[in-house]
Enzyme design. Structure first.
Site, PDB file in Angstrom:
ATOM      1  N   VAL A   1       0.835  -1.210   0.000  1.00 45.39           N
ATOM      2  CA  VAL A   1       0.000   0.000   0.000  1.00 45.39           C
ATOM      3  C   VAL A   1       0.865   1.253   0.000  1.00 45.39           C
ATOM      4  CG1 VAL A   1      -1.700   1.335   1.321  1.00 45.39           C
ATOM      5  CG2 VAL A   1      -1.961  -1.140   1.072  1.00 45.39           C
TER       6      VAL A   1
ATOM      7  N   ARG B   1       0.077 -14.989   0.094  1.00 43.50           N
ATOM      8  CA  ARG B   1      -0.578 -15.068   1.395  1.00 43.50           C
ATOM      9  C   ARG B   1      -1.951 -15.724   1.255  1.00 43.50           C
ATOM     10  NH1 ARG B   1       0.698  -8.913   3.120  1.00 43.50           N
ATOM     11  NH2 ARG B   1       0.550  -8.709   0.842  1.00 43.50           N
TER      12      ARG B   1
ATOM     13  N   PHE C   1     -17.131 -10.711  -9.471  1.00 44.59           N
ATOM     14  CA  PHE C   1     -16.956 -11.535  -8.277  1.00 44.59           C
ATOM     15  C   PHE C   1     -17.957 -12.678  -8.206  1.00 44.59           C
ATOM     16  CE2 PHE C   1     -14.572  -7.795  -7.284  1.00 44.59           C
ATOM     17  CZ  PHE C   1     -13.511  -8.255  -6.530  1.00 44.59           C
TER      18      PHE C   1
ATOM     19  N   PHE D   1      -8.591   1.057  -1.530  1.00 45.10           N
ATOM     20  CA  PHE D   1      -9.401   0.041  -2.215  1.00 45.10           C
ATOM     21  C   PHE D   1      -8.623  -0.447  -3.434  1.00 45.10           C
ATOM     22  CE2 PHE D   1     -12.381   2.764   0.046  1.00 45.10           C
ATOM     23  CZ  PHE D   1     -13.145   1.831   0.737  1.00 45.10           C
ATOM     24  N   LEU D   2      -7.413  -0.929  -3.198  1.00 43.88           N
ATOM     25  CA  LEU D   2      -6.514  -1.339  -4.277  1.00 43.88           C
ATOM     26  C   LEU D   2      -6.583  -2.847  -4.489  1.00 43.88           C
ATOM     27  CD1 LEU D   2      -3.347   0.747  -3.290  1.00 43.88           C
ATOM     28  CD2 LEU D   2      -5.238   1.421  -4.796  1.00 43.88           C
TER      29      LEU D   2
ATOM     30  N   ASN E   1     -14.809  -5.291   1.616  1.00 41.49           N
ATOM     31  CA  ASN E   1     -14.087  -6.544   1.398  1.00 41.49           C
ATOM     32  C   ASN E   1     -14.883  -7.751   1.877  1.00 41.49           C
ATOM     33  OD1 ASN E   1     -11.958  -5.368   0.121  1.00 41.49           O
ATOM     34  ND2 ASN E   1     -10.495  -5.610   1.784  1.00 41.49           N
TER      35      ASN E   1
ATOM     36  N   LYS F   1      -7.888 -11.634   6.019  1.00 49.02           N
ATOM     37  CA  LYS F   1      -7.587 -10.842   7.211  1.00 49.02           C
ATOM     38  C   LYS F   1      -8.738  -9.924   7.582  1.00 49.02           C
ATOM     39  CE  LYS F   1      -4.553  -7.486   6.697  1.00 49.02           C
ATOM     40  NZ  LYS F   1      -5.195  -6.206   7.050  1.00 49.02           N
TER      41      LYS F   1
ATOM     42  N   CYS G   1      -5.839  -9.362   1.912  1.00 51.63           N
ATOM     43  CA  CYS G   1      -6.971  -8.514   2.328  1.00 51.63           C
ATOM     44  C   CYS G   1      -8.188  -9.305   2.787  1.00 51.63           C
ATOM     45  CB  CYS G   1      -7.366  -7.577   1.186  1.00 51.63           C
ATOM     46  SG  CYS G   1      -6.082  -6.370   0.787  1.00 51.63           S
TER      47      CYS G   1
END
Length: 436
Positions: A11, A329, A250, A150-151, A209, A264, A261
């Site tokens: 980020v 991750r 999505f 919001f990347l 998210n 987590k 993101c």
């Protein structure tokens, strides 16, 4: 404007580079001297399409610099972005020690009015904690603002330069005026800058998210039903995605979400809910389903090989949690690697970007290949875990010539069922009929 960005992770580096691209003077601060030296010498430390070109240009033109000293980094800055890690604790809560540690130091260093901005994803109430930590030592006025990012990894530069919206949490009119000016070049097409209170801004990030993770998980549940009812998840996806209330994005089924993101943030929002005695049952189910979905291909593979994977060589295409990133991750591929190795299989893997990161974790337990086709040599089956573009239209004749068996387990539904049937593959995907 003169801007400081504290933290040069994903980020922080994207934020600093993109602000420099619009003419601001940016100093990025990191305590890792080796990392700062590398960045200062023009070596970018993350893989993100389009970022390196902007990074090198702005560094060359003197608008993007890197230091290890917090005092030096913030001295002339009007705006200070906190882009620090918030790793999950064992209970799922976001660990704020890095952010609050820097906030405590900032209070001792401020000599004039500055705006301190939480860019990291943080729980509701963090801006209050940051304000309190700074105020303990500060002798000048300051504002603390929530400005969540919001990347999307893989398209982060476009997301930053052309945002759908900019969310800014502040009740300070002074801060609003400065930040409206800062973000004006990024919203020239009319996309909104949404001002709100700090707590609403913090929750907006988690809610966004969590909703997207829920949407993905819902389609994976539909895929499970499709396999049992004889329906085709691709057809269902098109059928519901055409409804503008639902939308097309999505809705692709697969082997679960991963990355830094969604896992987590969903856990953190569930934890925040528990702290106020509200059981967020939908998100608890999302987490449970996603963990199961990551292993969805394993029973299919075991069934094909009649429960015996000992001595079988599996070619694995894709290691990153998604294409166009080297981020591993919570990547489903890692879960499958553990399961396949435990069952006695060997693995030959290829990923365009993520192999060095996997090697740091998995070591030499698997073979890392120079190309997608090298991984296939003598393999008993191909498993696809990441939807890299180069995997979508391979040379199937070459695949057939290299594989021992014409067997593909596709966790991302890359290939057409009719084509697989014509080519004579045993082909299993997610939420679609088995070709055999």
């Amino acid at each position: 404007m003169k801007i400081a960005v504290i933290g040069t992770g994903y980020v922080g580096l994207v934020t600093g580079t993109c602000f420099a691209e619009t003419g601001n003077e940016v100093i990025c601060v990191d305590i890792d001297k080796a990392k700062v030296d590398k960045l200062s010498s023009g070596q970018i430390t993350i893989y993100e399409p389009g970022l390196e070109k902007l990074f090198l240009r702005n560094q060359r033109e003197g608008r993007l610099n890197f230091v290890t000293s917090l005092e030096e980094g913030i001295k002339d800055a009007k705006i200070i972005f906190l882009a620090l890690p918030t790793p999950p604790g064992e209970d799922g809560s976001a660990d704020l020690k890095y952010i609050l540690g820097v906030a405590n130091d900032l209070g001792k260093l401020l000599t004039d009015y500055k705006i301190i901005i939480d860019k990291s994803t943080v729980p509701v109430g963090t801006s209050d904690k940051v304000h309190a930590a700074i105020a303990k030592n500060a002798k000048v006025e300051f504002d603390v603002v929530s400005n969540p990012e919001f990347l999307r990894e893989g398209v982060a530069v476009d997301d930053f330069m052309k945002p759908d919206r900019v969310v800014i949490g502040t009740t300070s009119e002074r801060a609003k005026k400065v930040l409206n000016e800062l973000y004006a070049p990024f919203v020239r097409q009319g996309n909104p800058i949404l001002f709100m209170d700090e707590r609403s801004a913090e929750l907006t990030k988690y809610a966004a998210n969590a909703f997207l993770a829920t949407k993905i998980t819902f389609m994976n549940e539909i895929a499970q039903l499709c396999e049992r009812l004889g329906a085709d998840v691709d057809m269902v996806r098109k059928g519901i995605g055409s409804d503008e209330r639902i939308g097309k994005r999505f809705l692709f089924s697969g082997i679960g979400y991963g990355g830094s993101c969604f896992p987590k943030d969903v856990r953190a929002l569930v934890h925040s809910s528990q702290e106020v005695n509200y059981p967020f049952k939908v998100l608890e189910a999302v987490m449970e389903v996603n963990e199961t979905q990551k292993m969805h291909l394993i029973p299919k593979i075991e069934k094909y090989f009649k429960g015996d994977l000992k001595g079988k060589k599996i070619a694995l295409w894709g290691l990153a949690f998604k294409p166009n990133t080297d981020d591993i991750r919570e990547a489903p591929a890692l879960y499958m690697i553990d399961a396949l190795l435990a069952a006695g299989a060997s693995i030959a893997a290829f990923d365009p970007e993520a192999m060095p990161n996997v090697k740091q974790i998995v070591g030499e337990k698997i073979v890392y290949c120079e190309s997608r086709y090298e991984a296939l040599k003598g393999a008993d089956a191909l498993v696809i875990a990441t939807e890299w573009s180069e995997f979508r239209t391979p040379d199937f004749d070459k695949i057939i010539s290299l594989l021992k068996n014409k067997v593909i387990f596709d966790g991302r539904n890359l290939f057409d069922l009719q084509q697989m049937e014509q080519l004579g593959f045993h082909y299993e995907s997610i939420g679609r009929r088995v070709i055999q």
